[in-house]
Design an enzyme around this catalytic site. Structure first.
Site, PDB file in Angstrom:
ATOM      1  N   HIS A  70      26.489  11.895 -21.478  1.00 48.57           N
ATOM      2  CA  HIS A  70      26.806  12.283 -22.863  1.00 48.57           C
ATOM      3  C   HIS A  70      27.027  11.057 -23.733  1.00 48.57           C
ATOM      4  O   HIS A  70      27.628  11.160 -24.797  1.00 48.57           O
ATOM      5  CB  HIS A  70      28.063  13.153 -22.876  1.00 48.57           C
ATOM      6  CG  HIS A  70      27.882  14.471 -22.187  1.00 48.57           C
ATOM      7  ND1 HIS A  70      28.849  15.065 -21.423  1.00 48.57           N
ATOM      8  CD2 HIS A  70      26.812  15.307 -22.139  1.00 48.57           C
ATOM      9  CE1 HIS A  70      28.407  16.217 -20.938  1.00 48.57           C
ATOM     10  NE2 HIS A  70      27.178  16.385 -21.351  1.00 48.57           N
ATOM     11  N   HIS A  71      26.561   9.881 -23.257  1.00 49.44           N
ATOM     12  CA  HIS A  71      26.845   8.674 -24.063  1.00 49.44           C
ATOM     13  C   HIS A  71      26.136   8.730 -25.402  1.00 49.44           C
ATOM     14  O   HIS A  71      26.543   8.089 -26.363  1.00 49.44           O
ATOM     15  CB  HIS A  71      26.465   7.397 -23.308  1.00 49.44           C
ATOM     16  CG  HIS A  71      24.995   7.133 -23.241  1.00 49.44           C
ATOM     17  ND1 HIS A  71      24.144   7.870 -22.461  1.00 49.44           N
ATOM     18  CD2 HIS A  71      24.216   6.233 -23.882  1.00 49.44           C
ATOM     19  CE1 HIS A  71      22.918   7.426 -22.632  1.00 49.44           C
ATOM     20  NE2 HIS A  71      22.930   6.431 -23.485  1.00 49.44           N
ATOM     21  N   LYS A  76      18.748  15.465 -23.152  1.00 54.38           N
ATOM     22  CA  LYS A  76      17.320  15.793 -23.281  1.00 54.38           C
ATOM     23  C   LYS A  76      16.676  15.789 -21.913  1.00 54.38           C
ATOM     24  O   LYS A  76      16.898  14.875 -21.114  1.00 54.38           O
ATOM     25  CB  LYS A  76      16.673  14.702 -24.156  1.00 54.38           C
ATOM     26  CG  LYS A  76      15.273  15.023 -24.584  1.00 54.38           C
ATOM     27  CD  LYS A  76      15.270  15.853 -25.855  1.00 54.38           C
ATOM     28  CE  LYS A  76      13.931  16.486 -26.143  1.00 54.38           C
ATOM     29  NZ  LYS A  76      13.611  17.627 -25.287  1.00 54.38           N
ATOM     30  N   LYS A 100      15.499   6.793 -18.723  1.00 53.23           N
ATOM     31  CA  LYS A 100      14.212   6.835 -19.422  1.00 53.23           C
ATOM     32  C   LYS A 100      14.415   6.754 -20.942  1.00 53.23           C
ATOM     33  O   LYS A 100      13.745   5.987 -21.627  1.00 53.23           O
ATOM     34  CB  LYS A 100      13.530   8.176 -19.062  1.00 53.23           C
ATOM     35  CG  LYS A 100      12.096   8.266 -19.442  1.00 53.23           C
ATOM     36  CD  LYS A 100      11.526   9.603 -18.987  1.00 53.23           C
ATOM     37  CE  LYS A 100      11.538   9.730 -17.475  1.00 53.23           C
ATOM     38  NZ  LYS A 100      10.850  10.952 -17.010  1.00 53.23           N
ATOM     39  N   LYS A 112      18.407  17.842 -17.464  1.00 54.69           N
ATOM     40  CA  LYS A 112      17.255  18.456 -16.786  1.00 54.69           C
ATOM     41  C   LYS A 112      17.607  19.884 -16.420  1.00 54.69           C
ATOM     42  O   LYS A 112      18.773  20.191 -16.163  1.00 54.69           O
ATOM     43  CB  LYS A 112      16.900  17.671 -15.508  1.00 54.69           C
ATOM     44  CG  LYS A 112      15.474  17.881 -15.049  1.00 54.69           C
ATOM     45  CD  LYS A 112      14.505  17.058 -15.868  1.00 54.69           C
ATOM     46  CE  LYS A 112      13.074  17.323 -15.515  1.00 54.69           C
ATOM     47  NZ  LYS A 112      12.178  16.370 -16.194  1.00 54.69           N
ATOM     48  N   SER A 369       8.856  14.070 -27.903  1.00 50.71           N
ATOM     49  CA  SER A 369       9.859  15.131 -28.085  1.00 50.71           C
ATOM     50  C   SER A 369      10.885  14.692 -29.126  1.00 50.71           C
ATOM     51  O   SER A 369      11.349  15.494 -29.946  1.00 50.71           O
ATOM     52  CB  SER A 369      10.590  15.410 -26.770  1.00 50.71           C
ATOM     53  OG  SER A 369       9.871  16.336 -25.992  1.00 50.71           O
TER      54      SER A 369
HETATM   55  P1  NAD Z   1       2.164  20.609 -14.246  1.00 53.18           P
HETATM   56  O1  NAD Z   1       2.793  21.799 -13.636  1.00 53.18           O
HETATM   57  O2  NAD Z   1       1.481  20.767 -15.560  1.00 53.18           O
HETATM   58  O3  NAD Z   1       1.116  19.926 -13.253  1.00 53.18           O
HETATM   59  C1  NAD Z   1       1.364  19.503 -11.960  1.00 53.18           C
HETATM   60  C2  NAD Z   1       0.054  19.660 -11.194  1.00 53.18           C
HETATM   61  O4  NAD Z   1       0.185  19.047  -9.912  1.00 53.18           O
HETATM   62  C3  NAD Z   1      -0.318  21.121 -10.958  1.00 53.18           C
HETATM   63  O5  NAD Z   1      -1.631  21.336 -11.423  1.00 53.18           O
HETATM   64  C4  NAD Z   1      -0.206  21.291  -9.442  1.00 53.18           C
HETATM   65  O6  NAD Z   1      -1.125  22.213  -8.922  1.00 53.18           O
HETATM   66  C5  NAD Z   1      -0.490  19.884  -8.961  1.00 53.18           C
HETATM   67  N1  NAD Z   1       0.049  19.569  -7.639  1.00 53.18           N
HETATM   68  C6  NAD Z   1       1.197  19.970  -7.068  1.00 53.18           C
HETATM   69  N2  NAD Z   1       1.344  19.443  -5.836  1.00 53.18           N
HETATM   70  C7  NAD Z   1       0.232  18.680  -5.627  1.00 53.18           C
HETATM   71  C8  NAD Z   1      -0.209  17.851  -4.559  1.00 53.18           C
HETATM   72  N3  NAD Z   1       0.523  17.720  -3.461  1.00 53.18           N
HETATM   73  N4  NAD Z   1      -1.374  17.191  -4.695  1.00 53.18           N
HETATM   74  C9  NAD Z   1      -2.126  17.310  -5.812  1.00 53.18           C
HETATM   75  N5  NAD Z   1      -1.754  18.081  -6.869  1.00 53.18           N
HETATM   76  C10 NAD Z   1      -0.589  18.748  -6.780  1.00 53.18           C
HETATM   77  O7  NAD Z   1       3.340  19.517 -14.324  1.00 53.18           O
HETATM   78  P2  NAD Z   1       3.410  18.247 -15.258  1.00 53.18           P
HETATM   79  O8  NAD Z   1       4.151  18.620 -16.483  1.00 53.18           O
HETATM   80  O9  NAD Z   1       2.078  17.616 -15.347  1.00 53.18           O
HETATM   81  O10 NAD Z   1       4.408  17.323 -14.409  1.00 53.18           O
HETATM   82  C11 NAD Z   1       3.950  16.524 -13.337  1.00 53.18           C
HETATM   83  C12 NAD Z   1       4.987  15.459 -13.050  1.00 53.18           C
HETATM   84  O11 NAD Z   1       5.211  14.691 -14.239  1.00 53.18           O
HETATM   85  C13 NAD Z   1       6.357  15.973 -12.631  1.00 53.18           C
HETATM   86  O12 NAD Z   1       6.932  15.045 -11.732  1.00 53.18           O
HETATM   87  C14 NAD Z   1       7.131  15.965 -13.935  1.00 53.18           C
HETATM   88  O13 NAD Z   1       8.542  15.881 -13.725  1.00 53.18           O
HETATM   89  C15 NAD Z   1       6.587  14.709 -14.560  1.00 53.18           C
HETATM   90  N6  NAD Z   1       6.758  14.630 -16.014  1.00 53.18           N
HETATM   91  C16 NAD Z   1       6.251  15.590 -16.840  1.00 53.18           C
HETATM   92  C17 NAD Z   1       6.393  15.442 -18.217  1.00 53.18           C
HETATM   93  C18 NAD Z   1       5.777  16.413 -19.186  1.00 53.18           C
HETATM   94  O14 NAD Z   1       5.791  16.125 -20.401  1.00 53.18           O
HETATM   95  N7  NAD Z   1       5.193  17.514 -18.754  1.00 53.18           N
HETATM   96  C19 NAD Z   1       7.095  14.351 -18.741  1.00 53.18           C
HETATM   97  C20 NAD Z   1       7.588  13.381 -17.861  1.00 53.18           C
HETATM   98  C21 NAD Z   1       7.415  13.540 -16.508  1.00 53.18           C
END
Ligand code: NAD
Length: 478
Positions: A70-71, A76, A100, A112, A369
């Site tokens: 909460h700093h 987010k 981040k 989260k 965001s």
């Molecule tokens: P998403 O659900 O849109 O996509 C993830 C994809 O990975 C899916 O298509 C899934 O089928 C595939 N997948 C799962 N396990 C797999 C494996 N073992 N091998 C290959 N493919 C696999 O999710 P996203 O939003 O793209 O998020 C992906 C990562 O990025 C997560 O770690 C998330 O925390 C991180 N992230 C997302 C955002 C965002 O804006 N969406 C921001 C920062 C970090």
């Protein structure tokens, strides 16, 4: 239950591995133990269970919202929909969000959320019911609001879910003038910002491109500068992975390997990312893509393929002590959160590879965001006030240059130069600037002390310094 990762030598949770990275970096900061403990701790953890009627049966859904710090307010962080969700994972991801946000100078604390379901097991109506009930639980406990905690999409969720959450919030808190700022990653029609969907993947591209532009650093890696011709492999073709692959492909990189749940595909001459995506949409699997030279049913095979840059963009802990030595890439860009275990980090460092850490590299999502939240609080689209004015000013300048020189610029040149910025232009520009500035801050931190040997430690130290300074301003720490 914690996300336990067991290897021959260690057993640790995801949150422990974030703490381990924190402790390693804390040594390079100026703060005493008490303040460091406060930065590290998760401030609030809300674990909930709620009933939802699914096809005539009551199902009890397990879900979480964690506010790590909460700093700065609001907190987010995204909401993950996955059966692997547990308290430890949500705490780890919330902590990463704190570091981040500090890394990319976004003035938020880390948070989260997680709902322990596989979205594919439910119809759209059922998912809506679960999401709205989760949102109602957050409202009831004051765990959501434009000045309190602002969720966003994550693994398994997207703008549709964010739209449902906004609608639930507005129904329960009528008349709140800034209510659109209670969530980001919304559809544009509900107050979203142009460029948010692709922001994380585009940020991954900008971050790696900045790294590749440094002659000295590339020389050390035995690589040339620039994106063009670099061989890239991407694991996971969801929101982050697809957009990252798209921008590398569009900017001249050769995408030699791609993977999804069903397996991996390869082609040393390059895969057409859009065609692979179309194939998956039409047939349900990337393995049906005809122009791959090799396909395997193991999604993890892509991690070991012959490439220059590896982008794990699916989930955490995919590279650990058992496969890190087999990774051939010289640059590993953590597009997902926590794809490398601490053991993998050590092995790759010894091999001379460079890991570009998640807390920097995938910060494009939270950066945009932040822009969306600013748009919601200001109630005006970016560019609305100045676009026409700037176009007029540029046109006047061109007219003056033409009359002074007696030369005419072509219609195409005039269009390019006189163009005033649209919302998406400003968002991309702000994102690009954030990724470039932050990369160089981290790089400088790494070079400032010979004992800092990796970018993750440098990122953590840089973030801890910024968070610590804002705690010191509260006056409660000696
Ligand atoms: P998403 O659900 O849109 O996509 C993830 C994809 O990975 C899916 O298509 C899934 O089928 C595939 N997948 C799962 N396990 C797999 C494996 N073992 N091998 C290959 N493919 C696999 O999710 P996203 O939003 O793209 O998020 C992906 C990562 O990025 C997560 O770690 C998330 O925390 C991180 N992230 C997302 C955002 C965002 O804006 N969406 C921001 C920062 C970090």
């Amino acid at each position: 239950m914690a996300t336990k990762k067991t290897t021959a030598a260690h057993e640790y949770s995801f949150f422990n591995s974030v703490e381990r990275s924190f402790d390693k970096a804390a040594k390079f900061t100026k703060f005493d133990k008490g303040l460091l403990e406060q930065i590290k701790a998760c401030n609030s953890v809300y674990q909930m269970r709620f009933p939802v009627n699914i096809r005539g049966q009551v199902q009890v859904i397990e879900a979480y919202r964690v506010q790590h710090s909460h700093h700065k307010l609001p907190c987010k962080g995204g909401i993950r929909y996955s059966t692997a969700v547990n308290q430890d994972e949500v705490m780890a991801l919330a902590a990463l969000m704190t570091y981040k946000c500090a890394t990319v100078n976004v003035p938020f604390g880390g948070g989260k959320g997680g709902i322990k379901i596989n979205p594919k097991d439910y119809t759209v109506e059922e998912l809506e019911r679960i999401t709205r009930r989760y949102a109602a639980e957050l409202v009831k406990k004051n765990f959501i609001g434009p000045g309190i905690d602002v969720p966003a999409p994550d693994y398994g969720s997207g703008e549709r879910e964010m739209g449902w959450i906004l609608d639930t919030y507005q129904a329960m808190r009528p008349g709140e003038i800034d209510s659109a700022g209670c969530i980001t990653g919304k559809p544009i029609a509900q107050g979203g910002v142009r460029g948010r969907k692709e922001a994380t993947g585009l940020g991954v591209f900008y971050g790696i491109r900045e790294m590749l532009s440094n002659v000295e650093d590339m020389k050390k890696l035995g690589m040339t500068t620039g994106v063009e011709g670099k061989r890239v492999a991407v694991q996971g073709l969801g929101n982050v992975g697809y957009h990252a692959a798209h921008y590398f492909h569009a900017n001249g990189a050769i995408v030699v390997g791609l993977s999804e749940m069903e397996g991996s595909i390869f082609n040393p001459k390059g895969l057409d990312v859009e065609a692979v995506m179309a194939c998956r949409r039409e047939t349900g699997s990337i393995l049906n893509y005809k122009h791959a030279t090799k396909t395997t049913k193991k999604a993890s095979d892509v991690l070991e393929c012959d490439c220059d840059i590896l982008i794990p963009a699916a989930l955490e802990n995919v590279i650990d002590g058992s496969n890190a030595a087999k990774v051939k890439a010289k640059i590993i860009g953590e597009a997902a959160n926590g794809p490398l275990t601490p053991e993998a980090d050590e092995i790759l460092l010894k091999k001379g590879a460079v890991v570009v850490p998640d807390m920097y590299l995938n910060a494009g999502g939270v950066t945009v965001s932040y822009f969306e939240w600013l748009k919601n609080l200001s109630h005006v689209r970016f560019g609305r006030m100045e676009k026409r004015f700037q176009e007029g000013a540029h046109a006047n300048m061109l007219n003056t240059v033409e009359s002074l020189t007696g030369k005419k610029v072509s219609a195409a040149e005039r269009k390019l130069i006189a163009h005033g910025p649209d919302e998406v232009d400003l968002v991309y520009s702000g994102l690009e600037d954030s990724m470039i500035v932050s990369y160089n801050e981290i790089r400088e931190m790494r070079l400032s002390n010979k004992k800092i040997t990796d970018l993750r430690t440098a990122s953590f130290a840089n973030a801890i310094n910024k968070i610590g300074d804002s705690y010191l301003q509260l006056g409660i720490f000696p």
